[in-house]
Design a protein around this motif. Structure first.
Motif: not given
Length: 451
Positions: A424-451
Motif C-alpha cells: 500500500v505504501v509503495e502504491f501511494f508513494n507512486i500515485v501521490l508522488g510523495t518521494g518517501l525514502t526506504a526508511d520513511e516507508k518502513k516507519d510509516l508501515v510501523a505506524f499503520l500497525y499501531t492503528l
C-alpha cells in the motif's frame, strides 16, 4: 435433427401433464452445467494462479511481533513484483507519462480480476466453507470455482467481536464463528431483544444469485442462500469476494474486497463506489440488488428476500452500528500516538502520515477517514488492457475507508490488489508522488500497525 426436435417436443408435452418430467428435464440441464463448468474449472484456476504468481510473492513471511486482534500473524514486506530492470526508487522518480510509455506499471498495481471474472459471483475461502458446514450444515462451496488467495494472506478467522456498548467484555465471540447455532448463547446477555433479532437476520441465509433453490445456481445441492455474515464473518471480513453489480459490461466490473463492518457507526458512505448514505440503505440494497447482480427479474425467480425497512432493516443496522474497532493501546482518545507507549519508528511514521506522506489529507481524525470519495486516476500510469477477463482501465472515485484496525483486514484497496501494508505504501508513494525514502516507508508501515 429430427431426433432432437422429437425429444424436445416430448419433454414439453410431458411437462404439461407430469410435474416429475419437468424436474427430470431440469435435473438433466443442471447436471450438464455442473459437468461443463467442472471440466473448465482447472483451466481457469491455473490461469488465475499463474497471474497471481507473476504479480506477487505470496510466500508466508509474517512480521515479527505484529499480530491481528485474535493473534494471527500479519504478513509483511513488499509482495508486488517489480518490472525487470527497475527499482522502487527509480519508478517513484518517473512521471506517470514515462511509466505508461515504457510499460513499467507493476503488474500487481493493475486491477485484480475475480478468480473467474467471466463467471463472477460470490466465492468464499475454504476455511469459511468448512466451518459454516460444520456448524450449520449449509454448504457455501461452488462447484465451478474456488477461492484464489492463500489463507496466510487473509484476515483472522474467526475474528474477534468488540461491542461499543460493552467494551468490558472484550471478544464477545469467545473465539467462535457466530452463526444461527450459537448467537443466542453468546449474545443473550449483551444485547437487547431488537439487537438480538437484528443479529439473527444478519446470520440468516437468503437466496442469492449463485446460492438458491433453482437450477440456476452454483452449489451442488439446492441452497437456502447466503447470510450477510457469510462474508462479513463476525461483523468483520473473511475476504470473500464477488464482482460489483452496478457496472456493465462484465469486463469492467470490479472485484470486491469485503470490507470490515467494524466502526460502521462512524461511517457516512457505504459501498466502495455507490456512496449510499446510511447502513440501512446499504443493508436493503445488498438484499434487493447486490445479491442478484442488480437484476430484479432474476431476483424474483430465485426468491429475493424483500426486507421490511421499519422492523428488519432497522434492527440489522442497529446491531451493525454496535461493532467496534479492535483495541489500539498506543493511541490516545484523539487518535494520536501516546509518546510514552510508541517506539521512535512509530512516532516518525506518524509524522510522515500527517506530513510528507499526505495520508492524513484523506485519512483524517481519530478514525482516519474523511468519509468522502476520491479518484486516484491510476489510469495515468498504464494503457488499458484485458487481464483474465477484466478490462483494466479507469477505476473512478473510491470511498476513503477507515484505517483503524487496518492490519486486521488484508488484502487491501477496493479490489484486493495489494497484499500487504508495505504494498500500500509503495502504491501511494507512486500515485501521490510523495518521494518517501526506504526508511520513511518502513516507519510509516510501523505506524499503520499501531492503528
Amino acid at each position: 435433427m429430427l431426433k432432437i426436435h422429437r425429444k424436445r417436443l416430448f419433454v414439453l408435452v410431458t411437462a404439461l401433464f407430469a410435474g416429475a418430467a419437468t424436474i427430470a428435464a431440469d435435473d438433466m440441464d443442471f447436471s450438464q452445467l455442473v459437468q461443463s463448468t467442472q471440466k473448465e474449472k482447472p483451466q481457469f484456476a491455473k490461469r488465475q494462479q499463474d497471474l497471481l504468481a507473476a504479480r506477487y510473492d505470496l510466500s508466508n513471511r509474517p512480521v515479527a511481533g505484529v499480530e491481528m486482534a485474535g493473534g494471527k500473524a500479519v504478513q509483511g514486506g513488499v509482495r508486488v513484483r517489480l518490472p525487470n530492470g527497475v527499482t522502487w526508487d527509480q519508478l517513484a522518480a518517473m512521471s506517470p507519462e514515462d511509466i505508461q510509455a515504457k510499460g513499467l506499471w507493476p503488474a500487481g498495481f493493475y486491477p485484480l480480476p475475480h478468480p473467474h471474472h467471466e463467471a463472477g459471483g460470490m466465492v468464499f475461502p475454504k476455511f469459511a466453507i468448512d466451518e459454516t458446514r460444520r456448524q450449520t450444515g449449509r454448504d457455501i462451496a461452488r462447484f465451478d470455482l474456488d477461492y484464489d488467495l492463500p489463507d496466510h494472506m487473509l484476515p483472522k478467522f474467526p475474528a474477534p467481536i468488540f461491542l461499543t456498548t460493552r467494551p468490558d467484555l472484550g471478544d464477545v465471540s469467545k473465539g467462535q464463528l457466530v452463526t444461527t447455532q450459537n448467537y443466542w448463547m453468546l449474545f443473550k446477555d449483551a444485547l437487547n431483544p431488537k439487537q438480538l433479532d437484528g443479529l439473527r437476520l444478519l446470520l440468516t441465509p437468503f437466496p442469492q444469485q449463485q446460492f438458491n433453490a433453482t437450477d440456476d445456481r452454483r452449489s451442488l445441492a439446492p441452497s437456502l442462500g447466503v447470510a450477510c455474515f457469510d462474508c462479513h464473518a463476525n461483523g468483520h471480513t473473511n475476504a470473500a469476494t464477488h464482482t460489483v453489480g452496478d457496472i456493465r459490461p462484465n469486463e469492467f466490473r470490479h472485484r470486491i474486497d469485503t470490507p470490515s463492518l467494524r466502526g460502521v457507526n462512524i461511517q457516512r458512505l457505504f459501498g466502495s463506489q455507490r456512496a449510499l448514505k446510511t447502513v440501512e440503505d446499504f443493508t436493503e440494497f445488498e438484499q434487493r440488488a447486490a445479491y442478484f447482480d442488480g437484476d430484479p427479474t432474476t431476483a424474483a425467480k430465485k426468491g429475493v428476500n424483500t426486507l421490511n425497512r421499519a422492523d428488519q432493516v432497522h434492527a440489522m443496522a442497529e446491531f451493525q452500528e454496535l461493532l467496534d474497532f479492535p483495541p489500539a493501546p498506543k493511541l490516545t482518545p484523539l487518535g494520536r500516538l501516546d509518546p510514552k507507549k510508541a517506539t521512535a519508528a512509530e512516532l516518525r511514521g506518524e509524522a510522515i502520515f500527517n506530513g510528507k506522506g499526505q495520508c492524513a489529507v484523506c485519512h483524517t481524525g481519530p478514525y482516519f477517514t474523511d468519509n468522502l470519495m476520491h479518484n486516484l486516476r491510476t489510469e495515468r500510469f498504464f494503457k488499458p488492457k484485458m487481464i483474465n477477463g477484466r478490462f483494466a482501465s479507469a477505476d473512478g472515485p473510491i470511498k476513503t475507508f477507515t484505517l483503524r484496525g487496518i492490519k486486521d483486514s488484508p488484502p487491501y484497496l477496493h479490489d484486493d490488489r495489494l497484499m500487504t501494508l508495505d504494498d500500500v505504501v509503495e502504491f501511494f508513494n507512486i500515485v501521490l508522488g510523495t518521494g518517501l525514502t526506504a526508511d520513511e516507508k518502513k516507519d510509516l508501515v510501523a505506524f499503520l500497525y499501531t492503528l
